[in-house]
Write a protein that holds these residues in place. Structure first.
Motif, PDB file in Angstrom:
ATOM      1  N   VAL A   6       0.785  -1.232  -0.105  1.00 50.71           N
ATOM      2  CA  VAL A   6      -0.103  -0.037   0.048  1.00 50.71           C
ATOM      3  C   VAL A   6       0.997   1.237   0.020  1.00 50.71           C
ATOM      4  O   VAL A   6       1.394   1.528   1.037  1.00 50.71           O
ATOM      5  N   THR A   7       0.976   1.822  -1.397  1.00 54.36           N
ATOM      6  CA  THR A   7       1.847   3.041  -1.301  1.00 54.36           C
ATOM      7  C   THR A   7       1.643   3.624  -2.675  1.00 54.36           C
ATOM      8  O   THR A   7       0.962   3.200  -3.668  1.00 54.36           O
ATOM      9  N   THR A   8       1.995   4.852  -2.816  1.00 53.08           N
ATOM     10  CA  THR A   8       1.876   5.747  -3.789  1.00 53.08           C
ATOM     11  C   THR A   8       3.370   5.951  -4.633  1.00 53.08           C
ATOM     12  O   THR A   8       3.321   6.573  -5.758  1.00 53.08           O
ATOM     13  N   ASP A   9       4.529   5.500  -4.089  1.00 60.26           N
ATOM     14  CA  ASP A   9       5.853   5.776  -4.178  1.00 60.26           C
ATOM     15  C   ASP A   9       6.042   4.916  -5.364  1.00 60.26           C
ATOM     16  O   ASP A   9       6.272   3.728  -5.335  1.00 60.26           O
ATOM     17  N   LEU A  10       6.404   5.372  -6.625  1.00 65.52           N
ATOM     18  CA  LEU A  10       6.628   4.576  -7.824  1.00 65.52           C
ATOM     19  C   LEU A  10       8.003   3.942  -7.560  1.00 65.52           C
ATOM     20  O   LEU A  10       8.164   2.663  -7.980  1.00 65.52           O
ATOM     21  N   MET A  11       8.999   4.478  -6.907  1.00 59.29           N
ATOM     22  CA  MET A  11      10.194   3.741  -6.797  1.00 59.29           C
ATOM     23  C   MET A  11      10.160   2.572  -5.868  1.00 59.29           C
ATOM     24  O   MET A  11      10.752   1.571  -6.096  1.00 59.29           O
ATOM     25  N   LEU A  12       9.467   2.926  -4.715  1.00 58.63           N
ATOM     26  CA  LEU A  12       9.264   1.574  -3.866  1.00 58.63           C
ATOM     27  C   LEU A  12       8.419   0.587  -4.305  1.00 58.63           C
ATOM     28  O   LEU A  12       8.698  -0.491  -4.372  1.00 58.63           O
ATOM     29  N   ILE A  13       7.245   1.001  -5.490  1.00 56.66           N
ATOM     30  CA  ILE A  13       6.545  -0.143  -6.226  1.00 56.66           C
ATOM     31  C   ILE A  13       7.666  -0.922  -6.873  1.00 56.66           C
ATOM     32  O   ILE A  13       7.225  -2.297  -6.773  1.00 56.66           O
ATOM     33  N   SER A  14       8.512  -0.326  -7.422  1.00 57.33           N
ATOM     34  CA  SER A  14       9.486  -0.998  -8.419  1.00 57.33           C
ATOM     35  C   SER A  14      10.287  -1.995  -7.656  1.00 57.33           C
ATOM     36  O   SER A  14      10.610  -3.152  -7.949  1.00 57.33           O
ATOM     37  N   SER A  15      10.917  -1.463  -6.599  1.00 57.16           N
ATOM     38  CA  SER A  15      11.877  -2.186  -5.636  1.00 57.16           C
ATOM     39  C   SER A  15      10.993  -3.288  -5.001  1.00 57.16           C
ATOM     40  O   SER A  15      11.382  -4.599  -4.889  1.00 57.16           O
ATOM     41  N   VAL A  16       9.636  -3.176  -4.327  1.00 48.12           N
ATOM     42  CA  VAL A  16       9.071  -4.347  -3.677  1.00 48.12           C
ATOM     43  C   VAL A  16       8.579  -5.368  -4.881  1.00 48.12           C
ATOM     44  O   VAL A  16       8.658  -6.506  -4.592  1.00 48.12           O
ATOM     45  N   GLY A  17       8.138  -4.609  -5.617  1.00 49.62           N
ATOM     46  CA  GLY A  17       7.665  -5.741  -6.824  1.00 49.62           C
ATOM     47  C   GLY A  17       8.878  -6.731  -7.178  1.00 49.62           C
ATOM     48  O   GLY A  17       8.443  -7.774  -7.414  1.00 49.62           O
ATOM     49  N   GLY A  18      10.269  -5.872  -7.609  1.00 48.49           N
ATOM     50  CA  GLY A  18      11.146  -6.918  -7.889  1.00 48.49           C
ATOM     51  C   GLY A  18      11.400  -7.979  -6.849  1.00 48.49           C
ATOM     52  O   GLY A  18      11.759  -8.988  -7.015  1.00 48.49           O
TER      53      GLY A  18
END
Length: 115
Positions: A6-18
């Protein structure tokens, strides 16, 4: 295991998704409670909440989560947002970390959860 961020941070989305993909987990990111509600009752969900992206506070997500999801849930936010971090702890989140701790331990946090 399904990682729900649960976030809106695009960099974090990429990191956690990876990191989720590397650990062999499925991944979803959203901030809309109506979209993620079903996942919060699935005990195979690892809930990761960016406290700076939850407008209503962590208690709303906690109240919708199964006890197991909440026990394993990770809430994180800026270390200076002590009130939000304390609110997440009071709401029953299993781990409450600063944003820096979450990011630095990300691979370990996701790899340490059984699939």
């Amino acid at each position: 295991m399904h990682v729900l961020l649960v976030t809106t941070d695009l960099m974090l989305i990429s990191s956690v998704g990876g990191a989720a993909q590397m650990a062999g987990h499925s991944f979803q990111c959203d901030t809309r409670t109506d979209v993620i509600r079903d996942r919060l009752s699935d005990d195979q969900t690892l809930l990761c909440v960016d406290l700076s992206a939850v407008p209503a506070g962590p208690s709303e997500l906690a109240s919708l989560s199964s006890p197991r999801v909440l026990q394993n849930a990770i809430a994180f936010g800026p270390h200076v947002h002590t009130a939000r971090l304390e609110a997440a702890s009071s709401a029953g989140f299993g781990q409450v970390l600063s944003r820096g701790q979450f990011v630095s331990r990300l691979n370990q946090l996701l790899a340490g959860k059984p699939s």
